[in-house]
Design an enzyme around this catalytic site. Structure first.
Site, mmCIF file in Angstrom:
data_model
loop_
_atom_site.group_PDB
_atom_site.id
_atom_site.type_symbol
_atom_site.label_atom_id
_atom_site.label_comp_id
_atom_site.label_asym_id
_atom_site.label_seq_id
_atom_site.Cartn_x
_atom_site.Cartn_y
_atom_site.Cartn_z
ATOM 1 N N CYS A 147 0.938 -1.273 0.237
ATOM 2 C CA CYS A 147 -0.339 -0.175 -0.651
ATOM 3 C C CYS A 147 0.686 1.331 -0.136
ATOM 4 O O CYS A 147 1.633 1.553 1.173
ATOM 5 C CB CYS A 147 -0.756 -0.514 0.960
ATOM 6 S SG CYS A 147 -2.196 1.504 1.788
ATOM 7 N N CYS A 187 -8.230 26.023 7.181
ATOM 8 C CA CYS A 187 -8.125 24.587 5.662
ATOM 9 C C CYS A 187 -7.437 23.421 6.065
ATOM 10 O O CYS A 187 -6.558 23.291 6.625
ATOM 11 C CB CYS A 187 -7.673 25.488 5.017
ATOM 12 S SG CYS A 187 -7.295 24.714 3.410
#
Length: 360
Positions: free
Chosen positions: A53, A172
């Site tokens: 992965c 953000c």
């Protein structure tokens, strides 16, 4: 005790010390050790992963950093489980993608899934809340230049620098995700005096944000030596893409680890003269050396610095009168580069090695 026995004992001790020093702090769990360690007398954060992965590989340094900081916290285990090896256990805990990070409270096998950002800082905050600990991650000096109203023009509008600026907002989410990668970009180019990786808090400096027409976060703008209007960076936001872009636009030759690549220091203007020098024999070699010398005198800036290395290499070839000198010197430099040396020395020896390769 005989000398041979003393030597064997010494080697065994050194191997133990090296293994202990290099051992990772993340506990690699198996199905057997999972049941012994998790849900017992301490809380456990477990990363369910797969060796193939890519996302798992990317967060590995952050997860290891997390484990390093919790290594003295006896009430918390930081572990990981290979789902290729232990599929049944991963299925049992509802793992459908990798990596999946779950918190198992003390004395419980009912996990809480971690949904935050995969940074050591964010994971630490999560574990502290869930485990009732107060572990802090040691602050690492940042290579990103922090801009404000006082230094913005001085740094960004400097005609001798290429400057990449991230306009961000503290709240953000995308900015927080980008932050670790952006730090790696800054670290990769920290040895480049003419390249600056910087950021600006848009909430604190709205006038500058409006001036450069920033409407979303994060916004990345490149302020080149010959163009200080601020060109938008619209490329991919992974480390390799940033590095490739900066190398192309700034003429640098760094890899993602900040090391110089095989092109660093190579001057195309000197290539034909070096070939002529290598092929020459007798008195012709001195004449070929003189041509290199004259060409180096025309160079400026960093090219002149690299040209001096060319000149020194050519002079050594003349003095040694050994066709294998460049090859031998490259091998010597390569051995030094494999040792632990300062970044500045690594750059110096890489320039020399690359330039000598044109003579080999």
């Amino acid at each position: 005790m005989e000398k041979s026995q003393i030597w064997l004992a010494f080697r065994a001790m050194m191997c133990f010390l090296l293994t202990s020093t290099m051992a990772a702090e993340v506990v690699e769990l198996t199905e057997e050790s999972f049941h012994k360690e998790v849900g017992q007398d301490r809380g456990a954060l477990v990363e369910f992963y797969a060796p193939w992965c890519g996302h798992c590989q990317k967060i590995a340094p952050e997860y290891e950093k997390l484990a390093q900081n919790f290594k003295n916290a006896k009430s918390v285990l930081i572990g990981k489980l290979d789902c290729d090896e232990h599929k049944s256990l991963c299925i049992k805990y509802g793992v459908e993608g990798y990596p999946t990070v779950q918190w198992f409270p003390k004395g419980s096998l009912e996990p809480k899934r971690y949904e935050g950002h995969p940074t050591a800082e964010a994971l630490t905050e999560f574990v502290n809340i869930e485990g009732g600990t107060n572990v802090k991650i040691a602050a690492v000096p940042s290579s990103v230049v922090v801009l404000n109203a006082d230094n913005f023009d001085e740094v960004v509008l400097d005609e001798t620098k290429d400057v990449l600026v991230e306009f961000y907002a503290p709240w953000c989410g995308h900015c927080k995700i980008l932050a670790p990668t952006y730090e790696k970009v800054a670290t990769a180019f920290k040895m480049e005096e003419d390249v600056i990786i910087a950021n600006l808090d848009a909430d604190k400096h709205k006038d500058l944000t409006e001036k450069y027409e920033v409407t979303g976060f994060p916004t990345l703008k490149f302020f080149l030596k010959g163009n200080k209007t601020g060109e938008d960076y619209n490329g991919e936001r992974d480390l390799d893409s940033f590095v490739a872009f900066i190398n192309k636009i700034c003429g640098t030759n760094r890899d993602a680890n900040g090391q110089l690549n095989s092109k660093a220091g190579i001057l195309s203007s000197l290539d034909p003269l070096v070939k002529e020098f290598v092929a020459a024999a007798g008195g012709e070699k001195q004449a070929a050396f003189s041509k290199i010398e004259k060409e180096v005198e025309k160079l400026k800036g960093s090219d002149w610095r690299y040209g001096k290395i060319y000149l020194k290499a050519a002079k050594k070839c003349l003095e040694k009168k050994d066709a294998d000198y460049p090859k031998k010197e490259i091998e010597r430099l390569q051995l030094i580069l494999h040792k632990s040396i300062s970044p500045s020395k690594a750059d110096e020896f890489t320039f020399k090695k690359n330039i000598l390769s044109t003579f080999a």
